[in-house]
Scaffold this active site. Structure first.
Site, PDB file in Angstrom:
ATOM      1  N   PRO A 158      -2.372  -5.042  -5.338  1.00  0.00           N
ATOM      2  CA  PRO A 158      -3.789  -5.372  -5.490  1.00  0.00           C
ATOM      3  C   PRO A 158      -4.719  -4.545  -4.620  1.00  0.00           C
ATOM      4  O   PRO A 158      -4.443  -4.305  -3.436  1.00  0.00           O
ATOM      5  CB  PRO A 158      -3.852  -6.841  -5.071  1.00  0.00           C
ATOM      6  N   ASN A 159      -5.812  -4.128  -5.241  1.00  0.00           N
ATOM      7  CA  ASN A 159      -6.927  -3.402  -4.607  1.00  0.00           C
ATOM      8  C   ASN A 159      -6.629  -1.948  -4.280  1.00  0.00           C
ATOM      9  O   ASN A 159      -7.535  -1.219  -3.875  1.00  0.00           O
ATOM     10  CB  ASN A 159      -7.431  -4.138  -3.346  1.00  0.00           C
TER      11      ASN A 159
ATOM     12  N   ASP B  27      11.021 -12.852  -3.311  1.00  0.00           N
ATOM     13  CA  ASP B  27      12.199 -13.323  -4.044  1.00  0.00           C
ATOM     14  C   ASP B  27      12.624 -12.314  -5.099  1.00  0.00           C
ATOM     15  O   ASP B  27      13.822 -12.110  -5.341  1.00  0.00           O
ATOM     16  CB  ASP B  27      11.910 -14.674  -4.721  1.00  0.00           C
TER      17      ASP B  27
ATOM     18  N   ARG C 180     -13.023   1.952  -1.499  1.00  0.00           N
ATOM     19  CA  ARG C 180     -12.767   0.771  -0.685  1.00  0.00           C
ATOM     20  C   ARG C 180     -12.546   1.159   0.782  1.00  0.00           C
ATOM     21  O   ARG C 180     -11.660   1.968   1.066  1.00  0.00           O
ATOM     22  CB  ARG C 180     -11.488   0.146  -1.255  1.00  0.00           C
TER      23      ARG C 180
ATOM     24  N   ASN D  16       3.817  -0.429  -1.823  1.00  0.00           N
ATOM     25  CA  ASN D  16       2.726  -0.928  -0.985  1.00  0.00           C
ATOM     26  C   ASN D  16       2.210  -2.187  -1.680  1.00  0.00           C
ATOM     27  O   ASN D  16       1.460  -2.095  -2.657  1.00  0.00           O
ATOM     28  CB  ASN D  16       1.618   0.119  -0.866  1.00  0.00           C
TER      29      ASN D  16
ATOM     30  N   HIS E 103       2.579   1.106   4.027  1.00  0.00           N
ATOM     31  CA  HIS E 103       1.156   0.769   4.150  1.00  0.00           C
ATOM     32  C   HIS E 103       0.399   2.001   4.606  1.00  0.00           C
ATOM     33  O   HIS E 103       0.852   2.718   5.505  1.00  0.00           O
ATOM     34  CB  HIS E 103       0.946  -0.363   5.168  1.00  0.00           C
ATOM     35  N   LEU E 104      -0.753   2.214   4.007  1.00  0.00           N
ATOM     36  CA  LEU E 104      -1.595   3.351   4.407  1.00  0.00           C
ATOM     37  C   LEU E 104      -2.094   3.165   5.839  1.00  0.00           C
ATOM     38  O   LEU E 104      -2.042   4.082   6.658  1.00  0.00           O
ATOM     39  CB  LEU E 104      -2.799   3.464   3.463  1.00  0.00           C
TER      40      LEU E 104
ATOM     41  N   HIS F 293       1.408 -10.132   2.782  1.00  0.00           N
ATOM     42  CA  HIS F 293       1.232 -11.142   3.818  1.00  0.00           C
ATOM     43  C   HIS F 293       1.562 -12.573   3.361  1.00  0.00           C
ATOM     44  O   HIS F 293       1.655 -13.458   4.184  1.00  0.00           O
ATOM     45  CB  HIS F 293      -0.202 -11.067   4.359  1.00  0.00           C
TER      46      HIS F 293
ATOM     47  N   GLU G  43       8.970  -0.500   2.144  1.00  0.00           N
ATOM     48  CA  GLU G  43       7.586  -1.003   2.258  1.00  0.00           C
ATOM     49  C   GLU G  43       6.713   0.069   2.931  1.00  0.00           C
ATOM     50  O   GLU G  43       7.085   0.596   3.978  1.00  0.00           O
ATOM     51  CB  GLU G  43       7.624  -2.280   3.118  1.00  0.00           C
TER      52      GLU G  43
ATOM     53  N   TYR H 150      -8.968   3.575   4.529  1.00  0.00           N
ATOM     54  CA  TYR H 150      -8.011   3.995   3.509  1.00  0.00           C
ATOM     55  C   TYR H 150      -8.219   5.412   2.977  1.00  0.00           C
ATOM     56  O   TYR H 150      -7.411   5.891   2.187  1.00  0.00           O
ATOM     57  CB  TYR H 150      -8.023   2.992   2.339  1.00  0.00           C
TER      58      TYR H 150
ATOM     59  N   ALA I 268      -2.293  -6.845  -0.132  1.00  0.00           N
ATOM     60  CA  ALA I 268      -2.350  -8.142   0.555  1.00  0.00           C
ATOM     61  C   ALA I 268      -1.192  -9.067   0.182  1.00  0.00           C
ATOM     62  O   ALA I 268      -0.899 -10.027   0.918  1.00  0.00           O
ATOM     63  CB  ALA I 268      -3.692  -8.822   0.278  1.00  0.00           C
TER      64      ALA I 268
ATOM     65  N   ARG J  44      -4.360  -4.155  13.287  1.00  0.00           N
ATOM     66  CA  ARG J  44      -5.570  -4.647  12.625  1.00  0.00           C
ATOM     67  C   ARG J  44      -5.681  -6.165  12.841  1.00  0.00           C
ATOM     68  O   ARG J  44      -5.314  -6.658  13.889  1.00  0.00           O
ATOM     69  CB  ARG J  44      -5.545  -4.245  11.144  1.00  0.00           C
TER      70      ARG J  44
HETATM   71  C1  DQA Z   1      -2.447  -2.212   2.985  1.00  0.00           C
HETATM   72  C2  DQA Z   1      -2.677  -3.179   4.152  1.00  0.00           C
HETATM   73  C3  DQA Z   1      -2.885  -4.590   3.636  1.00  0.00           C
HETATM   74  O1  DQA Z   1      -3.113  -5.471   4.728  1.00  0.00           O
HETATM   75  C4  DQA Z   1      -4.081  -4.640   2.722  1.00  0.00           C
HETATM   76  O2  DQA Z   1      -4.230  -5.938   2.193  1.00  0.00           O
HETATM   77  C5  DQA Z   1      -4.050  -3.630   1.649  1.00  0.00           C
HETATM   78  C6  DQA Z   1      -3.571  -2.295   1.982  1.00  0.00           C
HETATM   79  C7  DQA Z   1      -2.330  -0.758   3.472  1.00  0.00           C
HETATM   80  O3  DQA Z   1      -1.910   0.082   2.680  1.00  0.00           O
HETATM   81  O4  DQA Z   1      -2.688  -0.443   4.612  1.00  0.00           O
HETATM   82  O5  DQA Z   1      -4.487  -3.861   0.540  1.00  0.00           O
HETATM   83  O6  DQA Z   1      -1.224  -2.552   2.363  1.00  0.00           O
END
Ligand code: DQA
Length: 145
Positions: free
Chosen positions: A9-10, A86, A17, A73, A99-100, A79, A97, A22, A76, A106
């Site tokens: 998501p996002n 699962d 964003r 990635n 994350h950018l 979390h 996993e 990012y 959110a 944070r």
């Molecule tokens: C993220 C970090 C997450 O906390 C956040 O919700 C994202 C992006 C990252 O790539 O840093 O959407 O996964």
């Protein structure tokens, strides 16, 4: 060898964003770079993004037998999504996993990942290069076979 890159998501909103966190490149820009990098190394890269938890889960079940590794990635979902966790346990594939941003320096809620315990590892805070390192992990792992 084939590696699947999943963004949750996002991450479709990259480039618009929170650019200070990012970066200004779009997901499409980044996907092109990852696919090109993989192809140069002889690795086929498949990309998938969804804002919908269930779509990601369905996609993982659908593709699990056709990929050698998964870079994810979860945005959110990292979390709180026990459903995604699962699924990762169920598919029995190496999921790395990524994350950018550096989720550990944070907000407090970002320090919690329900995905890490079922991932084969985690890369955080290295921006788009984190995905390149992740591709290299799967290349090295494949060479050991
Ligand atoms: C993220 C970090 C997450 O906390 C956040 O919700 C994202 C992006 C990252 O790539 O840093 O959407 O996964």
């Amino acid at each position: 060898m084939k590696v699947l890159i999943v963004n949750g998501p996002n991450l479709n909103a990259l480039g618009q964003r929170e650019v200070n966190i990012y970066g200004s490149e779009t997901l499409e820009d980044l996907e092109k770079q990852w696919v090109a990098y993989g192809n140069n190394c002889g690795v086929e890269i498949e990309v998938f993004q969804s804002n919908i938890e269930g779509e990601i889960i369905d996609y993982l079940y659908k593709t699990k037998n056709s990929v050698d590794g998964i870079i994810m990635n979860p945005g959110a979902l990292t979390h709180y999504s026990y459903a995604l966790r699962d699924c990762i346990s169920a598919i029995e594939k190496d999921v790395l996993e990524v994350h950018l941003s550096n989720v550990d320096n944070r907000e407090e809620f970002r320090k919690i990942s329900v995905i890490t315990p079922v991932a084969c590892g985690k890369i955080s805070g290295l921006g788009k290069e984190g995905y390149i390192l992740a591709i290299n992990f799967f290349i090295l792992k494949n060479e050991e076979k």
